[in-house]
Design a protein around this motif. Structure first.
Motif, PDB file in Angstrom:
ATOM      1  N   ARG A   6       0.853  -1.185   0.000  1.00 19.17           N
ATOM      2  CA  ARG A   6       0.000   0.000   0.000  1.00 19.17           C
ATOM      3  C   ARG A   6       0.888   1.234   0.000  1.00 19.17           C
ATOM      4  O   ARG A   6       1.997   1.210   0.542  1.00 19.17           O
ATOM      5  N   TYR A   8       0.976   5.073   1.315  1.00 19.22           N
ATOM      6  CA  TYR A   8       0.392   6.109   2.157  1.00 19.22           C
ATOM      7  C   TYR A   8       1.022   7.442   1.772  1.00 19.22           C
ATOM      8  O   TYR A   8       2.252   7.544   1.691  1.00 19.22           O
ATOM      9  N   CYS A  10       1.609  10.906   3.165  1.00 19.25           N
ATOM     10  CA  CYS A  10       1.570  11.395   4.552  1.00 19.25           C
ATOM     11  C   CYS A  10       1.895  12.886   4.679  1.00 19.25           C
ATOM     12  O   CYS A  10       2.957  13.334   4.245  1.00 19.25           O
ATOM     13  N   ARG A  23      -1.948   8.985  13.884  1.00 18.31           N
ATOM     14  CA  ARG A  23      -1.947   7.908  12.881  1.00 18.31           C
ATOM     15  C   ARG A  23      -0.721   8.023  11.961  1.00 18.31           C
ATOM     16  O   ARG A  23      -0.119   7.008  11.600  1.00 18.31           O
ATOM     17  N   ALA A  24      -0.375   9.263  11.584  1.00 22.54           N
ATOM     18  CA  ALA A  24       0.790   9.443  10.710  1.00 22.54           C
ATOM     19  C   ALA A  24       2.042   8.918  11.408  1.00 22.54           C
ATOM     20  O   ALA A  24       2.848   8.198  10.792  1.00 22.54           O
ATOM     21  N   MET A  27       1.980   5.147  11.381  1.00 18.93           N
ATOM     22  CA  MET A  27       2.257   4.562  10.057  1.00 18.93           C
ATOM     23  C   MET A  27       3.716   4.764   9.656  1.00 18.93           C
ATOM     24  O   MET A  27       4.301   3.908   9.001  1.00 18.93           O
ATOM     25  N   THR A  79       4.790  -1.899   2.398  1.00 14.01           N
ATOM     26  CA  THR A  79       4.020  -0.685   2.688  1.00 14.01           C
ATOM     27  C   THR A  79       4.976   0.495   2.641  1.00 14.01           C
ATOM     28  O   THR A  79       6.017   0.491   3.312  1.00 14.01           O
ATOM     29  N   VAL A  81       5.425   4.717   2.955  1.00 11.48           N
ATOM     30  CA  VAL A  81       4.868   6.014   3.328  1.00 11.48           C
ATOM     31  C   VAL A  81       5.690   7.081   2.609  1.00 11.48           C
ATOM     32  O   VAL A  81       6.917   7.130   2.750  1.00 11.48           O
ATOM     33  N   THR A 110      -3.597   5.539   0.074  1.00 12.43           N
ATOM     34  CA  THR A 110      -4.356   6.089   1.206  1.00 12.43           C
ATOM     35  C   THR A 110      -3.702   7.376   1.697  1.00 12.43           C
ATOM     36  O   THR A 110      -2.476   7.430   1.804  1.00 12.43           O
ATOM     37  N   LEU A 112      -2.700  10.173   4.586  1.00  9.90           N
ATOM     38  CA  LEU A 112      -2.574  10.402   6.027  1.00  9.90           C
ATOM     39  C   LEU A 112      -2.666  11.923   6.150  1.00  9.90           C
ATOM     40  O   LEU A 112      -1.673  12.623   6.042  1.00  9.90           O
TER      41      LEU A 112
END
Ligand code: SAM
Length: 281
Positions: A6, A8, A10, A23-24, A27, A79, A81, A110, A112
């Motif tokens: 995934r 992210y 951010c 949450r950031a 992650m 994953t 970020v 997604t 963030l």
């Protein structure tokens, strides 16, 4: 079975290090790798939050090879970020291209969410919020810049520009010339930082202020849309060629620029304006 990771996207602080979500941070800790615009810059943020995730650089100049490599890693299940130096990746920053690649490869993307200079300045500017256009950095070349400004000059909604301090005066002068020196605006400076400041005035007044005061720090310029000036525009409709020209001179434009704007408003050539003005004397 295909494994997909995934991506992210951010948001990171635009000044105050506290402006990052729980949450950031989680992650950033949990990711396999952080793709950062400038790894040295992001190292400070990671140290502040005691994050030890490996980083790799992803920026404008390596986005082709690095984008392909990161996409392959996400396809293999990692994953990632993605962060830029400040604010939302992809907004006047790297990140957009990686998102496009991931989407094309069927990898989930997604956000963030968090800090962003444009929207933070907009909500504090005191100008209409019903609609807005994000223009970002204007082109540096005068011709291209004028093309963009001519296009947005008639937009009814509030306009948002990014600018570096050393180019602020030039940009304010271009905005005053193309959009009208009387347009209401706000120069939002150093948001969330020690010297956060808002100058709320017309474009002409802002230009005069920053001619006197050296622009320092980071700036967002918020400018009222054309609708705000509709009443003024109605009066302008009634004006003769000479009155228009003189109104531009009164706003501080030089003769050449005043003739160019008069010609543009009337849809005639600058030569015709020049000849009409000559015939008056
Ligand atoms: N991605 C960022 C965002 O979401 O806002 C924008 C990055 S862009 C490369 C940098 C520009 O954003 C600066 O030149 C300035 O115009 C604006 N900016 C960033 N941080 C700011 C701040 N703290 N105060 C005012 N403007 C800022």
């Amino acid at each position: 079975m295909t494994v997909t990771g995934r991506l992210y996207l951010c948001a990171t602080p635009i000044g105050n290090l506290g402006d990052i979500t729980y949450r950031a941070v989680e992650m950033l800790r949990a990711a396999d790798v952080i793709a950062a615009e400038d790894t040295r810059h992001t190292r400070g943020l990671l140290a502040h939050y005691d994050i030890h995730t490996p980083m790799t650089s992803y920026h404008e100049h390596n986005k082709e090879e690095k984008g392909a490599e990161l996409t392959a890693r996400m396809q293999a299940g990692e994953t990632i970020v993605c962060v830029s130096d400040a604010g939302l990746p992809g907004i006047a920053d790297p990140g957009g291209d990686l998102a496009h690649r991931a989407i094309a490869a069927g990898i989930p993307v997604t956000p963030l969410p968090g800090a962003n200079a444009a929207l933070s300045a907009l909500i504090c500017a005191g100008l209409p919020l019903e609609g807005f256009t994000f223009v970002g950095f204007l082109p540096r070349k005068e011709k291209k810049r004028r093309e963009v400004l001519t296009r947005v000059a008639a937009y009814p909604e509030t306009l948002i520009f990014y600018e570096a301090p050393h180019r602020l005066r030039e940009t304010l002068a271009a905005l005053a010339a193309e959009l009208g020196a009387e347009r209401r605006a706000c120069a939002a400076r150093e948001l969330t930082k020690k010297f956060e400041e808002y100058q709320r005035a017309s474009l002409g007044e802002l230009l005069a202020y920053y001619e006197e005061n050296e622009p320092r720090g980071e700036f967002v310029l918020i400018v009222a849309g054309a609708d705000e000036n509709a009443a003024l525009a109605d009066d302008v409709e009634e004006m003769s060629l000479t009155e228009r020209y003189e109104a531009h001179i009164a706003k501080g434009l030089d003769k050449k620029e005043a003739m160019r704007r008069t010609a543009q408003e009337l849809g005639i050539s600058r030569r015709t304006v020049y000849q009409a003005l000559l015939a008056e004397v």
